[in-house]
Structures are given as structure tokens and as C-alpha cells.
Design an enzyme around this catalytic site. Sequence first.
Site, PDB file in Angstrom:
ATOM      1  N   CYS A  14       0.846  -1.194   0.000  1.00 27.76           N
ATOM      2  CA  CYS A  14       0.000   0.000   0.000  1.00 27.76           C
ATOM      3  C   CYS A  14       0.887   1.253   0.000  1.00 27.76           C
ATOM      4  O   CYS A  14       2.120   1.166   0.103  1.00 27.76           O
ATOM      5  CB  CYS A  14      -0.930   0.019   1.216  1.00 27.76           C
ATOM      6  SG  CYS A  14      -0.041  -0.023   2.783  1.00 27.76           S
ATOM      7  N   CYS A  17       3.339   1.731   2.810  1.00 22.49           N
ATOM      8  CA  CYS A  17       4.576   0.953   2.669  1.00 22.49           C
ATOM      9  C   CYS A  17       5.607   1.743   1.877  1.00 22.49           C
ATOM     10  O   CYS A  17       6.785   1.850   2.268  1.00 22.49           O
ATOM     11  CB  CYS A  17       4.307  -0.368   1.948  1.00 22.49           C
ATOM     12  SG  CYS A  17       3.209  -1.494   2.830  1.00 22.49           S
ATOM     13  N   CYS A  80      47.075 -13.501 -13.498  1.00 18.31           N
ATOM     14  CA  CYS A  80      47.548 -13.585 -12.113  1.00 18.31           C
ATOM     15  C   CYS A  80      46.497 -13.008 -11.174  1.00 18.31           C
ATOM     16  O   CYS A  80      45.450 -12.517 -11.607  1.00 18.31           O
ATOM     17  CB  CYS A  80      48.876 -12.843 -11.941  1.00 18.31           C
ATOM     18  SG  CYS A  80      48.775 -11.072 -12.276  1.00 18.31           S
ATOM     19  N   CYS A  83      45.254  -9.503 -11.725  1.00 20.66           N
ATOM     20  CA  CYS A  83      44.276  -9.388 -12.817  1.00 20.66           C
ATOM     21  C   CYS A  83      42.859  -9.629 -12.283  1.00 20.66           C
ATOM     22  O   CYS A  83      41.922  -8.881 -12.596  1.00 20.66           O
ATOM     23  CB  CYS A  83      44.575 -10.407 -13.914  1.00 20.66           C
ATOM     24  SG  CYS A  83      46.143 -10.190 -14.746  1.00 20.66           S
ATOM     25  N   ASP A 484      20.054 -34.826  14.192  1.00 23.87           N
ATOM     26  CA  ASP A 484      18.631 -35.089  14.365  1.00 23.87           C
ATOM     27  C   ASP A 484      18.473 -36.610  14.338  1.00 23.87           C
ATOM     28  O   ASP A 484      19.374 -37.328  13.898  1.00 23.87           O
ATOM     29  CB  ASP A 484      17.851 -34.431  13.226  1.00 23.87           C
ATOM     30  CG  ASP A 484      16.390 -34.862  13.204  1.00 23.87           C
ATOM     31  OD1 ASP A 484      15.725 -34.728  14.245  1.00 23.87           O
ATOM     32  OD2 ASP A 484      15.952 -35.368  12.155  1.00 23.87           O
ATOM     33  N   ASP A 685      17.313 -33.404   8.347  1.00 28.33           N
ATOM     34  CA  ASP A 685      16.686 -33.625   7.047  1.00 28.33           C
ATOM     35  C   ASP A 685      15.320 -32.988   6.914  1.00 28.33           C
ATOM     36  O   ASP A 685      14.769 -32.963   5.814  1.00 28.33           O
ATOM     37  CB  ASP A 685      16.545 -35.125   6.779  1.00 28.33           C
ATOM     38  CG  ASP A 685      15.398 -35.741   7.568  1.00 28.33           C
ATOM     39  OD1 ASP A 685      15.291 -35.434   8.778  1.00 28.33           O
ATOM     40  OD2 ASP A 685      14.615 -36.501   6.984  1.00 28.33           O
TER      41      ASP A 685
END
Length: 792
Positions: A14, A17, A80, A83, A484, A685
Site C-alpha cells: 500500500c 509501505c 595472475c 588481474c 537429528d 533432514d
Amino acid sequence: MSATLDFPISGMTCASCAGRVERALNKLTGVRHAEVNLASERARVETDGATLDELIAAVERAGYQVPARSLELAITGMTCASCAGRVERALGKVPGVRAVSVNLAGERAHLQLVGEVRDAALIAAVEKAGYQASLAARDSTDGADAERRLRRERLAVILALLLAAPLVIPMFGDLLGQHWMLPAWAQFLLATPVQFVLGARFYRAAWKAVRAGSGNMDLLVAMGTSAGYGLSLYQWWAAPAGQMPHLYFEASAVVIALVLLGKYLESRAKRQTSAAIRALEALRPERARRLVDGREEEVPLAQLRVGDLVVVRPGERFPVDGEVVEGESQADEALISGESLPVAKQPGSTVTGGAINGDGRLLVRTQAVGAESVLARIIRLVEDAQAAKAPIQRLVDRVSEVFVPAVLVIALLTLGGWLLAGAALETALINAVAVLVIACPCALGLATPAAIMTGTGVAARHGILIKDAEALERAHAVTVVAFDKTGTLTSGRPRVVHLHAVDGDGAALLRQAGALQRGSEHPLARAVLDECAERQLQVPEIRASQALGGRGIAGELDGRRLALGNRRMLEEQGLQPGALAAQAADWEAEGRTLSWLIETAPQARVLGLFAFGDTLKDGAAAGVAALQQRGIHTHLISGDNRGSAHSVAKQLGIEQVHAEVLPADKATEVARLKAGGAVVAMVGDGINDAPALAAADVGIAMGGGTDVAMHAAAITLMRGDPRLVPAALEISRRTYAKIRQNLFWAFIYNLIGLPLAALGFLSPVVAGAAMALSSVSVVSNALLLKRWKPEE
């Protein structure tokens, strides 16, 4: 310096914001004026010193985001570390570039861009710095271009060595008392094409560096060899008629030939560091057989869509990720997951694009193609890791910025010092040339990226995906690994771990329970039926099956009414555990889930008891033991009950257990371990593990887990095998050791070589050979990592 920056902002809903973001930007020091357009979701900021990072930070503090995109450029012409630094600085000055990392070994620039940044502007910035750039494309054309460059370099090396050889051979004749010195005009004719034709690359690169206001290895080589060549011309011109002057044409020609040889060997070695990426890319077939209305048609891979049916014949690679809908076979997934044994495939099995089909014809329903496939994500992860810079590289970058200017100063001091000491101009100049030639910033620039590219590549080949170089550097120092439980150390699928029949006939008890569970998809039902299948028991038909909500299931078998369910069902029937009470209490203490099999008619009685539990993954015990052998402490952080967590920990020998931990509190446990001085790796996981994975020093996600976990983790184990956890830490240790070895040799080489050259102990020819050898030795040392494989 004033500039106007235009960038997108997401999250605004809006006008208030947009106003909040506008006020946040205008409060910043160095912002002259900021306007935010809600409709286009963009900010336009006139700055007088404020950086893009400061603007983005202000937007994020206001509660919104600035979307960024990634881009990779292929850079050619770098020789190198200085560079690479110059390319980084040039790209960093382009408005909209938030971050840039240049990989010398991979010849790639990895950029994070904000707003409208034209590719042409980035390429122009690189070309202005003296190099060539193009949008990176990893395909067969890209590989062919690299092969053509290698062939050109090889031809230049052969010609340079052939022309330089006649200049060097007379030097060996002197050792045998023979004077085979070529006349001055012959030396001039041999050395000139080496200096100005084959060595033209050094002059071009040196001129671009000077024009950009900096220096590089090419500048040192061009200055050093030009000085030797020029001194030879002067000596020839100034020599009295009929007298053979002391010439240095051979020094200049041999130095160029040796440096070209070193660059060629370095290019070959660097190409080997990216072999893992090329091997993964080679897994992608270009065409597939699509099944349409019962007819097979061969189409390019780009034409496939999700849901298409694809035919995969024996011995072919799977072109897509998908699900088998027809046929049975095995798949070789070694190059994707590191799994050495073929994996059985039947209807319902998932397959991964790039794996090799076995001896059966399969029909596969497409689930992911292109950039969304597992193989494409693996390649992206490896590429991102190889493009990233390890923290230790920052030291090298700071050194390389001042390296070439420092060498020029040392060469001038060498020249002046020898002249002040009374030496001839010829001697002073030759020693200064040796200083210029022996200095090699290449080894410094290659030390870290060569090791990282090789380490991440070999890890990927064994199913270990390392997301970034920082994780690779941190992992070697891990002192605590927190696991876990469910899905990480255990399979995540319940199994029948205990059963007890009142009459002692366990097989009959299992057949009756299996009959009740036929057709059910409940996890405990599947566990019972799997146990019947393993014991090869015939499961009879059940009649009048009835689900008992929240309690279990009932049915009729051989004229008896049977039921299988929890303690609540037992109590509703007015039955007591009787002799099974003690056994039930013990199994509950282990954290097992209990199911009672009872007969309700013609008489009510308890027939037996089942205990369900998660089974340990193959390799869980070996993985934990391997960590402990390395002196790494192990912890279990689980949301499961104490009995179950302690039971798993006891079986595996895990030292510390944190049970009944809420998902949000897992990260707190990790933070507490870190606060105690430990370097913590968290292995998980699931979605609930993501905060802990992000909070750990090194997050390790198990393959087959959720995408959220893999996104939060720095390392992903494609096989989900706990034995890969110590393997991941080991390849980190090996890679970090190679980085330290390479940096040590690169620094020590220059620290020893420069003083020796300045003091006159090294000729330009020896200095040139040492310079070429330094870069080759650093990359070759990194390539030794390719021999690594996880311990069995």
C-alpha cells in the site's frame, strides 16, 4: 561521487509501505533524494556517497526486500591474482552490482545484481579494464573453445622452445670446452620472433594493465625480457668491429619460452580442476523418447513437459526426473549420488535424470526437467561453491594488490644498489631483470581457487555437495556434530522391532495382525505387512473389516472377532495386559509404539503384543564411530520422547542426548553448544531442522530430506548416508590443508626467490624457470585431491 540508482523493492502492499521505504532511504547520509513508486515497485535514489549496500540495508530494516539476481561471466586474459582483483574492482563500480567474486582458476566472474543492470555494461567494464568477457555458458561449445585455446598455447610453446634451443645449446658447449656461440645476427633472428611475436601476449596485457593504472605478471615479464633484449642490442651496437659482444638474447628468449610453457601446463591443470562439472554436464542426454498415443517419438529435451511419459530403454540415461509407471530395472546412480551399487526400480520408484538404466525397459512420468531437475541443481551448487571465495582468500587479495608495485620497487632498488656498489651497468641490469622475472603473483592467485575447485568437484563425485567455500573452510575445524534422529540416523519408517505371542506362536500372531492390516496405508500397517513379507508368511483374508477411530482396526477371521489397536482399545474391552504388562512397560521405556492383538468373540482375551520403532540407517553406527575416532563429540537433538532418543543414542554410542526438543528450540541448543566454544555441525533432514542447520557453523542436510533443509544447509549429502558426515569433514580438512600448503609455497617461493635474484645468485633463465614452475606446482598439488575417496 553523485550517482542515480534504480532498483526493485518487493513486499510493499500500500501507499504507506512506499512512504515508509521512502523515509528510510531519505534518512541515510549521502542520499540527496529518494522516490518510491508503488505501482512499479521500484525506488529511484540520487546518492552523494551512499553505497548500494547501505540503501538495501535501509530497505530491509524498514521490513521489505530488494530482489537480486545472479549472473556469471566468462573472463579471458587474466594471468595472475592482480588481474582477478582488477576485474573485480571494475565490475564493482558498475551501478547495480551488489557483489562480485572472480575465480582465477575457473576464469569466471560471479555477480549479484540489483535492479536493471545491462549485460553490455558489465562486459564493457571488463573490456575497459583490459580483459575480455562474455556471458558464461557451460556447454559443448564452451568446452570446444577451451580446447582450441589449449591447442594455440601448445603451438606457441613448441615454436618458442624450437627457436630458443639453438640459443641455449652453445651454453652447454662451454661446459665441455667447446665454443659454439652463434653470431650476433643469428641470435637476433632467433630471439626477435620469440620476443615480439610469440611474446606479444605479454606486451598486450602489460599495456592494458598500465592503461588501467595497475600492474600484473605480464608487465613484469615484458619489462624484464625487454630489458635483456634491449641490453643485447646495445652491446651488439657498441662492440668494436670484429669482436664478439656479450649478448643476452638467449636469456630473454628462454624466459618467454619457459613462461609460455608454464602457462600452458597451468591451463591444462586448471581445466582438470573443473572436470567434475564437465562430467556432470555430460550426464544430460540431448534427446528423449516421448510416448504419445501409444507411439514413441524422439524429441529434444527442451520440448519435454512435466507429466509427459518417457520411454527409457536398457543402457540409456534417464533424460528427466520422474516416477516409474511401468517396467522393472536397476539404475546406476554413481555419478549423481555416489552410490556404487545399482538401485532397483519398479512402478512407484523415483528416477533421477542422468542415471543409467539397467537391463529393463521403463516408462517414466516426467516430474522435473531443465533447471528444476536434481542434476541441474547439483551442477548449480557445485558451480556456486567453485565461484565463491574462501575467507582465507581475502589475505591473498590484499597481498596481490600491492605485489606488482612492490616488485617494481625492489627491481629499481636492485639496479641502484648494484650501481652504487660499483658494479657495471650490465650486471646491475641483469640482476634487476632476474627480480622482475622471478616474481610470480600467479601462484598466489591460484593457490585457493584451484584447491576449492578440485575439492568440491571430487566431493560431488562421491555424493557430497558443498554449497560455498566458507563452509568448506569452516568444516575442517568442527569439534561437535549434532544429529537429528528421525530420517537422519533412522530410516523414518516404523518397523516391527518386537512381538510377543501369549501362546508362543509368533508366526500365527503376525499372520492374524497382517490379515487385519491388509489394504491399509497406515505406517504401522505397512510395518506389519512388510514383516510378514520378510518372513514369507501367507496373509489370510479378513471379513467384516471395521476401522476403530483413534484406537485401531477389527475384523472376522476363522469365525473369531479380532482387533488390533492401542491401549485405549484394550481398556474399552475391559481387558488387562496380564503377563505382558512388564514387557509392555520395558518396550514403552525404549520409546516404542505398542499395538495389542486381542480376541473379542467368542471370548475376550489378549493374544499378543507388537512394538514398533524406527530402524537405524545402514552406516549410522559406522558414521558416529568414525567421528569419535577423530576426536569429534557427538550429540543427539530430537523432538522424540526420551525413551526413543536414549535408545537410539545407546545403540550408536552417542555421548549427549537432548530429547523432546521443540523445533524452534533446536537452534537454541546449537547456539548453546557454540557458546561453549565448540565449532558445531548440525545434521538434519526435515523442515523442523532448518533453523538449527542455519544456526550451526556448518549445516549438513541429508539427501532425500526436505528442500527447506537443503536450502538452509551448507552441505548436502545426496545419499542420506550417515557415513558421509565424517567424509564431508574429511574432504574439508584435506582441501583446507591443500590451500595452506599452496599459500605457504607461493609465499615462501617469493620470499626466498626475490632476495636471491636481487643479490645476483639467480640468472634470468633460472628465474624464468622457477616462475613457470611455481604456478604449475600449486595447481598440481591441488589436483592431488582428485585421488581422495571416502573411507569404507
